[in-house]
Design a protein around this motif. Structure first.
Motif, mmCIF file in Angstrom:
data_model
loop_
_atom_site.group_PDB
_atom_site.id
_atom_site.type_symbol
_atom_site.label_atom_id
_atom_site.label_comp_id
_atom_site.label_asym_id
_atom_site.label_seq_id
_atom_site.Cartn_x
_atom_site.Cartn_y
_atom_site.Cartn_z
ATOM 1 N N THR A 133 0.831 -1.206 0.000
ATOM 2 C CA THR A 133 0.000 0.000 0.000
ATOM 3 C C THR A 133 0.865 1.256 0.000
ATOM 4 O O THR A 133 0.631 2.192 -0.780
ATOM 5 N N LEU A 134 1.883 1.271 0.843
ATOM 6 C CA LEU A 134 2.762 2.434 0.916
ATOM 7 C C LEU A 134 3.608 2.583 -0.343
ATOM 8 O O LEU A 134 3.931 3.700 -0.759
ATOM 9 N N PHE A 135 3.951 1.454 -0.964
ATOM 10 C CA PHE A 135 4.706 1.508 -2.215
ATOM 11 C C PHE A 135 3.891 2.221 -3.293
ATOM 12 O O PHE A 135 4.388 3.117 -3.981
ATOM 13 N N PHE A 136 2.624 1.837 -3.420
ATOM 14 C CA PHE A 136 1.788 2.453 -4.448
ATOM 15 C C PHE A 136 1.422 3.891 -4.084
ATOM 16 O O PHE A 136 1.280 4.739 -4.967
ATOM 17 N N LEU A 137 1.303 4.154 -2.798
ATOM 18 C CA LEU A 137 1.067 5.532 -2.378
ATOM 19 C C LEU A 137 2.240 6.406 -2.792
ATOM 20 O O LEU A 137 2.059 7.498 -3.344
ATOM 21 N N SER A 138 3.463 5.924 -2.542
ATOM 22 C CA SER A 138 4.660 6.672 -2.921
ATOM 23 C C SER A 138 4.744 6.816 -4.435
ATOM 24 O O SER A 138 5.120 7.874 -4.950
ATOM 25 N N LEU A 139 4.384 5.757 -5.129
ATOM 26 C CA LEU A 139 4.429 5.772 -6.591
ATOM 27 C C LEU A 139 3.516 6.850 -7.154
ATOM 28 O O LEU A 139 3.907 7.652 -8.004
ATOM 29 N N PHE A 140 2.283 6.895 -6.636
ATOM 30 C CA PHE A 140 1.303 7.841 -7.156
ATOM 31 C C PHE A 140 1.554 9.262 -6.637
ATOM 32 O O PHE A 140 1.142 10.232 -7.270
ATOM 33 N N ALA A 141 2.217 9.379 -5.490
ATOM 34 C CA ALA A 141 2.438 10.706 -4.914
ATOM 35 C C ALA A 141 3.744 11.343 -5.372
ATOM 36 O O ALA A 141 3.840 12.572 -5.462
ATOM 37 N N VAL A 142 4.754 10.516 -5.660
ATOM 38 C CA VAL A 142 6.084 11.047 -5.951
ATOM 39 C C VAL A 142 6.456 10.906 -7.426
ATOM 40 O O VAL A 142 6.848 11.884 -8.072
ATOM 41 N N ILE A 143 6.344 9.694 -7.953
ATOM 42 C CA ILE A 143 6.812 9.445 -9.321
ATOM 43 C C ILE A 143 5.810 9.927 -10.359
ATOM 44 O O ILE A 143 6.180 10.537 -11.364
ATOM 45 N N ILE A 144 4.525 9.662 -10.105
ATOM 46 C CA ILE A 144 3.498 10.071 -11.056
ATOM 47 C C ILE A 144 3.153 11.534 -10.814
ATOM 48 O O ILE A 144 2.804 11.931 -9.701
ATOM 49 N N SER A 145 3.234 12.324 -11.838
ATOM 50 C CA SER A 145 2.983 13.762 -11.725
ATOM 51 C C SER A 145 1.529 14.061 -11.379
ATOM 52 O O SER A 145 0.615 13.364 -11.846
ATOM 53 N N PRO A 146 1.286 15.090 -10.559
ATOM 54 C CA PRO A 146 -0.093 15.504 -10.264
ATOM 55 C C PRO A 146 -0.857 15.923 -11.516
ATOM 56 O O PRO A 146 -2.091 15.921 -11.531
ATOM 57 N N LEU A 147 -0.110 16.282 -12.557
ATOM 58 C CA LEU A 147 -0.739 16.720 -13.801
ATOM 59 C C LEU A 147 -1.144 15.557 -14.698
ATOM 60 O O LEU A 147 -1.828 15.747 -15.703
ATOM 61 N N THR A 148 -0.716 14.355 -14.320
ATOM 62 C CA THR A 148 -1.068 13.186 -15.125
ATOM 63 C C THR A 148 -2.574 12.947 -15.078
ATOM 64 O O THR A 148 -3.152 12.875 -13.988
ATOM 65 N N PRO A 149 -3.229 12.814 -16.236
ATOM 66 C CA PRO A 149 -4.680 12.589 -16.258
ATOM 67 C C PRO A 149 -5.072 11.293 -15.540
ATOM 68 O O PRO A 149 -4.283 10.343 -15.477
ATOM 69 N N LEU A 150 -6.266 11.275 -15.005
ATOM 70 C CA LEU A 150 -6.758 10.095 -14.302
ATOM 71 C C LEU A 150 -6.763 8.873 -15.214
ATOM 72 O O LEU A 150 -6.462 7.760 -14.764
ATOM 73 N N SER A 151 -7.084 9.065 -16.472
ATOM 74 C CA SER A 151 -7.121 7.938 -17.410
ATOM 75 C C SER A 151 -5.747 7.286 -17.527
ATOM 76 O O SER A 151 -5.637 6.056 -17.623
#
Length: 213
Positions: A133-151
């Protein structure tokens, strides 16, 4: 926002994470050794589907709640540790086959769990893993840009689920190859016991690391 550079970075990080030994690997190895290809494949698919659970948590913000509310994380860690310890104790009870020749000819004579039960075991093992869970949280919070579309984020999540299932399915096929399977049926109880110790160690590490923070 460029799709491919971010996707390749995520794919690389995910590959390193999924290839590292952990509870998922231990479960797949145990099912391949003890019960055969069908059960190992079912467990692998369960592990892959559970990835979608972590992705969903990350997307809707529940993972943030787990991270910021210590008792929720500790409760999840405790549940995961208990489940891993339960499987570990079962694995430690593995015994050598009474009739080796018959075992090779007919396969493992132990009571074989259904594919559904193997799927559930894989799903629970991954789904209750707070480190995932924390791995994916870090992935979505740090590596994936906030500007990345939901799709795009959904595509990333589906890819990681499919890639995880494919990785462990490949491992399941390799471990249940005819010659490998014959060897594991004779000596597999040692692997089972080693996996039992590993699962108990993972359970203990999970408890110590979570409750010492």
């Amino acid at each position: 926002m460029s799709f491919w550079p971010e996707f390749l970075l995520i794919a690389t990080v995910h590959l390193m994470a999924v290839a590292s030994p952990g509870p998922d690997f231990a479960i797949v190895l145990r099912y391949a050794v003890r019960y055969g290809r069908q059960q190992a494949l079912a467990a692998s698919i369960g592990i892959g589907i559970a990835i979608l659970l972590h992705v969903t948590w990350s997307l809707v913000g529940i993972a943030v709640l787990i991270q910021t509310t210590p008792w929720v994380f500790k409760a999840l860690s405790f549940a995961a540790a208990v489940y891993l310890a339960y499987i570990g104790v079962q694995a430690l009870q593995s015994k050598a086959p009474a009739h080796p020749e018959q075992t090779i000819a007919a396969g493992d004579s132990d009571t074989v769990p259904s594919a559904k039960k193997a799927f559930i075991a894989g799903f629970i093992t991954n789904g209750l893993n707070p480190k995932a869970t924390l791995f994916f949280l870090s992935l979505f919070a740090v590596i994936i840009s906030p500007l990345t579309p939901l799709s795009y984020k959904i595509i990333y999540g589906v890819y990681m689920a499919v890639a995880t299932a494919a990785w462990f399915c490949m491992l399941s096929v390799l471990l249940t190859h005819t010659k490998v399977r014959a060897f594991l049926l004779l000596k597999g109880y040692w692997f089972d016991r080693i996996m039992g110790l590993l699962l108990l160690a993972l359970a203990m590490h999970l408890l110590v690391s979570s409750f010492s923070n």
